[in-house]
Design an enzyme around this catalytic site. Sequence first.
Site, short mmCIF file in Angstrom:
data_model
loop_
_atom_site.label_atom_id
_atom_site.label_comp_id
_atom_site.label_asym_id
_atom_site.label_seq_id
_atom_site.Cartn_x
_atom_site.Cartn_y
_atom_site.Cartn_z
N GLU A 23 0.81 -1.23 0.00
CA GLU A 23 0.00 0.00 0.00
C GLU A 23 0.85 1.28 0.00
OE1 GLU A 23 -2.65 -0.68 3.30
OE2 GLU A 23 -3.55 -2.41 2.36
N ASN A 74 2.28 -4.90 -3.32
CA ASN A 74 0.87 -5.19 -3.04
C ASN A 74 0.11 -3.88 -2.84
OD1 ASN A 74 -1.09 -7.30 -2.58
ND2 ASN A 74 -1.13 -6.68 -0.43
N HIS A 128 -10.36 -5.95 -2.24
CA HIS A 128 -11.44 -5.88 -1.26
C HIS A 128 -12.60 -5.17 -1.97
CE1 HIS A 128 -9.02 -7.37 2.01
NE2 HIS A 128 -8.08 -6.52 1.68
N GLU A 135 -6.10 -10.42 -1.83
CA GLU A 135 -6.90 -10.29 -0.60
C GLU A 135 -8.39 -10.21 -0.93
OE1 GLU A 135 -5.50 -7.13 1.97
OE2 GLU A 135 -3.39 -7.54 1.51
N ASP A 183 -12.22 -10.28 -1.18
CA ASP A 183 -13.48 -10.52 -0.45
C ASP A 183 -14.51 -9.51 -0.94
OD1 ASP A 183 -12.65 -8.21 0.95
OD2 ASP A 183 -12.20 -9.29 2.80
O1 9MR Z 1 -7.17 -8.57 8.29
C1 9MR Z 1 -6.15 -7.85 8.95
C2 9MR Z 1 -6.61 -7.45 10.35
O2 9MR Z 1 -6.82 -8.61 11.13
C3 9MR Z 1 -5.56 -6.55 11.01
O3 9MR Z 1 -6.07 -6.09 12.25
C4 9MR Z 1 -5.24 -5.37 10.11
C5 9MR Z 1 -4.11 -4.52 10.67
O4 9MR Z 1 -2.93 -5.25 10.76
O5 9MR Z 1 -4.84 -5.83 8.82
C6 9MR Z 1 -5.82 -6.59 8.16
O6 9MR Z 1 -5.33 -7.01 6.89
C7 9MR Z 1 -5.05 -5.96 5.96
C8 9MR Z 1 -3.82 -6.39 5.19
O7 9MR Z 1 -2.75 -6.66 6.06
C9 9MR Z 1 -3.42 -5.33 4.16
N1 9MR Z 1 -4.53 -4.98 3.33
C10 9MR Z 1 -5.79 -4.64 3.98
C11 9MR Z 1 -6.17 -5.77 4.94
C12 9MR Z 1 -7.52 -5.49 5.58
O8 9MR Z 1 -7.44 -4.33 6.36
#
Ligand code: 9MR
Length: 377
Positions: free
Chosen positions: A168, A215, A255, A286, A288
């Site tokens: 990101e 990513n 997402h 990722e 969903d």
């Molecule tokens: O699903 C993840 C969640 O459990 C964590 O609290 C959060 C912060 O670390 O990150 C979420 O996963 C993210 C991923 O690492 C990067 N892209 C967005 C995802 C959803 O927020």
Amino acid sequence: MTEKDEAIMGRRSFLKHAAALAIASTSFGQICAWGQTNGDAPLRERAARKGLIYGSAVNYGALTRDTKLAASVVRECGIVVPENELKWEALRPSLDKFDFTQGDFILDFAKKNNILLRGHTLVWHQALPKWFETTVNSQNAEQVLRNHITTAAGHYAGKMHSWDVVNEAIAPWDKDKQSDGMRNSPWYKLLGPKYIDIAFKAAAAADPKAILVLNQDHLEHDTKIDAQSRAATLRLLKRLKASATPVHALGIESHLSMDGEIFSPGVFRTFLKDVAELGLKIMITELDVTDIMFSQNINKRDKLVANKYEEFLSTALQEKAVIGVLTWGLSDKYTWLSKYMPRDDKAAVRPLPLDENFNRKPAWNAIAGAFDKAENR
Ligand code: 9MR
């Protein structure tokens, strides 16, 4: 990508898929010879049959206490990615310590079950440990970053299918955004845009076999923000390629939402083609689909969510550079969206292929159908 890179990537990807394909093609060969359909074959087999990989994010807590989840992952997934366990916050109790316990558990689980592993993520603006802000400064940032990547990617060297090296980095919607749509992340503040080059080079040196991924989110929809994000991502990838930075693939988070966020197959298809023309592979990392905007009726919600999966994946898989698809979780029982994006009516969200009892949903059928229709890689 140089000819050498292509040869390495091609051979690596061939070797990785060869075993799975051999198994899949034997059983499917028989089924197809009998003129039957794919029946209830799991997603990993349907994907492998086309030279693709399917899998999901897993998290340590759920995987260790829920045997039904573990069984579903083993059945459906050809690859897994730790949802949080390899982030700095989890891996770095202090500046001089690494804790690989949970990551190693997931690696072990994957190995035992013939599942590939991908790493997430070496550099991100979120999930940094508390000590980061007070300890890392512009004097030591480069050394701290290099040490993290050398140690973490080195620990899993030869065992990772791919690593999300930088996560990101683009955020054209941020009021604090930098030139070229770059996010003003802590790393950017400390090192400027070169933090990305440093990270990819350190990852390549630590694990020459892993596919190294940039990513990124907000690349999928036909909105102004996503259009800016696509343009900025392409500019960054071109810059990295021009300076021979070892980036091998773009991860498109995916997402998805239908809350005013239109998906235009043509726009997305063109973007995938532009990325592929840079000599890069693409992973859907990722996936969903949030259902917060739909009425409570479960059948209707599941159908709309499945339609979105179908529309998105049938477009994405037309691009041969797309080598794999991961959903961000497998079962609705464990999804980040239940905490981060709950429904106003408090009903449980249903964004993933399996329901909370691990039964296959219409979304599962949509993913299976998209793999069945995809051309061979
Ligand atoms: O699903 C993840 C969640 O459990 C964590 O609290 C959060 C912060 O670390 O990150 C979420 O996963 C993210 C991923 O690492 C990067 N892209 C967005 C995802 C959803 O927020």
